[in-house]
Design a protein around this motif. Structure first.
Motif, PDB file in Angstrom:
ATOM      1  N   SER A  37     144.108  41.346 -17.612  1.00 35.70           N
ATOM      2  CA  SER A  37     142.808  42.029 -17.575  1.00 35.70           C
ATOM      3  C   SER A  37     141.770  41.284 -18.400  1.00 35.70           C
ATOM      4  N   GLY A  38     142.181  40.772 -19.549  1.00 34.90           N
ATOM      5  CA  GLY A  38     141.273  39.978 -20.384  1.00 34.90           C
ATOM      6  C   GLY A  38     140.823  38.715 -19.665  1.00 34.90           C
ATOM      7  N   PHE A  39     141.763  38.065 -18.990  1.00 34.39           N
ATOM      8  CA  PHE A  39     141.437  36.879 -18.205  1.00 34.39           C
ATOM      9  C   PHE A  39     140.402  37.228 -17.142  1.00 34.39           C
ATOM     10  N   GLN A  40     140.672  38.296 -16.412  1.00 35.43           N
ATOM     11  CA  GLN A  40     139.784  38.683 -15.316  1.00 35.43           C
ATOM     12  C   GLN A  40     138.382  39.036 -15.817  1.00 35.43           C
ATOM     13  N   ARG A  41     138.315  39.727 -16.934  1.00 37.20           N
ATOM     14  CA  ARG A  41     137.014  40.081 -17.526  1.00 37.20           C
ATOM     15  C   ARG A  41     136.222  38.827 -17.887  1.00 37.20           C
ATOM     16  N   ASN A  54     120.719  26.913 -11.780  1.00 40.21           N
ATOM     17  CA  ASN A  54     120.116  26.066 -10.751  1.00 40.21           C
ATOM     18  C   ASN A  54     120.721  24.685 -10.960  1.00 40.21           C
ATOM     19  N   ILE A  55     121.632  24.309 -10.115  1.00 39.27           N
ATOM     20  CA  ILE A  55     122.427  23.100 -10.319  1.00 39.27           C
ATOM     21  C   ILE A  55     121.589  21.825 -10.320  1.00 39.27           C
ATOM     22  N   ASP A  56     120.408  21.885  -9.770  1.00 36.47           N
ATOM     23  CA  ASP A  56     119.538  20.705  -9.789  1.00 36.47           C
ATOM     24  C   ASP A  56     118.910  20.479 -11.153  1.00 36.47           C
ATOM     25  N   ARG A  57     118.928  21.504 -12.008  1.00 37.55           N
ATOM     26  CA  ARG A  57     118.310  21.373 -13.336  1.00 37.55           C
ATOM     27  C   ARG A  57     119.253  21.692 -14.491  1.00 37.55           C
ATOM     28  N   GLU A  58     120.338  22.376 -14.207  1.00 38.80           N
ATOM     29  CA  GLU A  58     121.241  22.837 -15.269  1.00 38.80           C
ATOM     30  C   GLU A  58     122.687  22.518 -14.899  1.00 38.80           C
ATOM     31  N   GLN A  59     123.551  22.708 -15.880  1.00 40.31           N
ATOM     32  CA  GLN A  59     124.985  22.537 -15.653  1.00 40.31           C
ATOM     33  C   GLN A  59     125.649  23.902 -15.573  1.00 40.31           C
ATOM     34  N   TYR A  60     126.757  23.955 -14.870  1.00 45.07           N
ATOM     35  CA  TYR A  60     127.548  25.175 -14.849  1.00 45.07           C
ATOM     36  C   TYR A  60     128.178  25.375 -16.220  1.00 45.07           C
ATOM     37  N   PRO A  61     128.485  26.620 -16.574  1.00 45.17           N
ATOM     38  CA  PRO A  61     129.170  26.848 -17.845  1.00 45.17           C
ATOM     39  C   PRO A  61     130.569  26.219 -17.822  1.00 45.17           C
ATOM     40  N   ALA A  62     131.042  25.873 -18.987  1.00 44.91           N
ATOM     41  CA  ALA A  62     132.366  25.251 -19.103  1.00 44.91           C
ATOM     42  C   ALA A  62     133.454  26.260 -18.757  1.00 44.91           C
ATOM     43  N   VAL A  63     134.492  25.773 -18.095  1.00 44.27           N
ATOM     44  CA  VAL A  63     135.662  26.592 -17.785  1.00 44.27           C
ATOM     45  C   VAL A  63     136.653  26.337 -18.916  1.00 44.27           C
ATOM     46  N   ASN A  64     136.645  27.229 -19.898  1.00 44.47           N
ATOM     47  CA  ASN A  64     137.426  27.060 -21.111  1.00 44.47           C
ATOM     48  C   ASN A  64     138.764  27.791 -20.981  1.00 44.47           C
ATOM     49  N   GLN A  65     139.836  27.028 -20.922  1.00 43.25           N
ATOM     50  CA  GLN A  65     141.173  27.586 -20.732  1.00 43.25           C
ATOM     51  C   GLN A  65     141.544  28.569 -21.832  1.00 43.25           C
ATOM     52  N   ASP A  66     141.294  28.229 -23.082  1.00 44.90           N
ATOM     53  CA  ASP A  66     141.664  29.114 -24.191  1.00 44.90           C
ATOM     54  C   ASP A  66     140.891  30.425 -24.145  1.00 44.90           C
ATOM     55  N   ARG A  67     139.627  30.338 -23.800  1.00 46.80           N
ATOM     56  CA  ARG A  67     138.797  31.553 -23.725  1.00 46.80           C
ATOM     57  C   ARG A  67     139.266  32.453 -22.579  1.00 46.80           C
ATOM     58  N   LEU A  68     139.597  31.862 -21.454  1.00 42.25           N
ATOM     59  CA  LEU A  68     139.997  32.646 -20.290  1.00 42.25           C
ATOM     60  C   LEU A  68     141.421  33.189 -20.396  1.00 42.25           C
ATOM     61  N   LEU A  69     142.355  32.344 -20.723  1.00 44.33           N
ATOM     62  CA  LEU A  69     143.760  32.740 -20.726  1.00 44.33           C
ATOM     63  C   LEU A  69     144.205  33.402 -22.021  1.00 44.33           C
ATOM     64  N   GLY A  70     143.430  33.226 -23.061  1.00 47.21           N
ATOM     65  CA  GLY A  70     143.864  33.721 -24.353  1.00 47.21           C
ATOM     66  C   GLY A  70     144.803  32.716 -25.000  1.00 47.21           C
TER      67      GLY A  70
END
Length: 165
Positions: A37-41, A54-70
């Motif tokens: 549930s924490g991962f999904q949130r 807006n991908i032409d001007r900005e970057q996507y947020p980082a996909v942080n494994q520790d933050r997502l998976l705990g």
């Protein structure tokens, strides 16, 4: 419909299904459900943040494994030290299979979105989302394997063919 908007709708629906299914698991599995549930949130928040980019001007947020998976230690504690999960009922194992299948299907969506993205950065972002879902799927597969081995020992034969889903 934009792929990120669909992803938000998909993950919202997936969260509702996980909540429904998790009501049927034994109390010993509460830490696992909390991790999922924490991962999904966190994952839904990541998608929400990405939807404003807006991908032409900005970057996507980082996909942080520790933050997502705990923390990895939380997963190790659940699988390595929790021998009470071995004595489970079939309702619990089928609930975990259901969650596993939902996560597998969402990982497939992100892989398809990566393949079909026109912008390279969007493709990389979706590929990263697919990979993090596959890690979660692998961790769930480990729990399922423990339960599967338990039933194999009780029955004297493999109750199901794993890896054929």
């Amino acid at each position: 419909m934009l792929p990120i908007q669909f992803a938000i709708e998909l993950e919202t629906a997936l969260n509702k299904q996980i909540e429904l299914v998790s009501d049927t698991v034994q109390a010993e599995f509460t830490p696992l459900i909390t991790l999922i549930s924490g991962f999904q949130r966190q994952f839904l928040q990541l998608l929400s943040d990405a939807s404003t980019v807006n991908i032409d001007r900005e970057q996507y947020p980082a996909v942080n494994q520790d933050r997502l998976l705990g923390p990895d230690v939380a997963w190790r504690q659940f699988t390595g030290q929790n021998t009470s999960i071995i004595e489970t009922n079939t309702q619990t194992i089928t609930a975990i299979w259901s969650i596993y299948a939902l996560i597998d299907r969402s990982a497939q969506y992100y892989l398809q979105a990566a393949t079909n993205s026109a912008h390279p950065a969007t493709g990389l972002f979706f590929h990263s989302l697919s990979q993090i879902k596959k890690i979660l799927k692998g961790r769930l597969a480990g729990v399922i394997q423990m339960l599967y081995n338990h039933y194999w020992g009780k029955l004297g034969f493999a109750p199901f063919v794993l890896g054929k889903d």
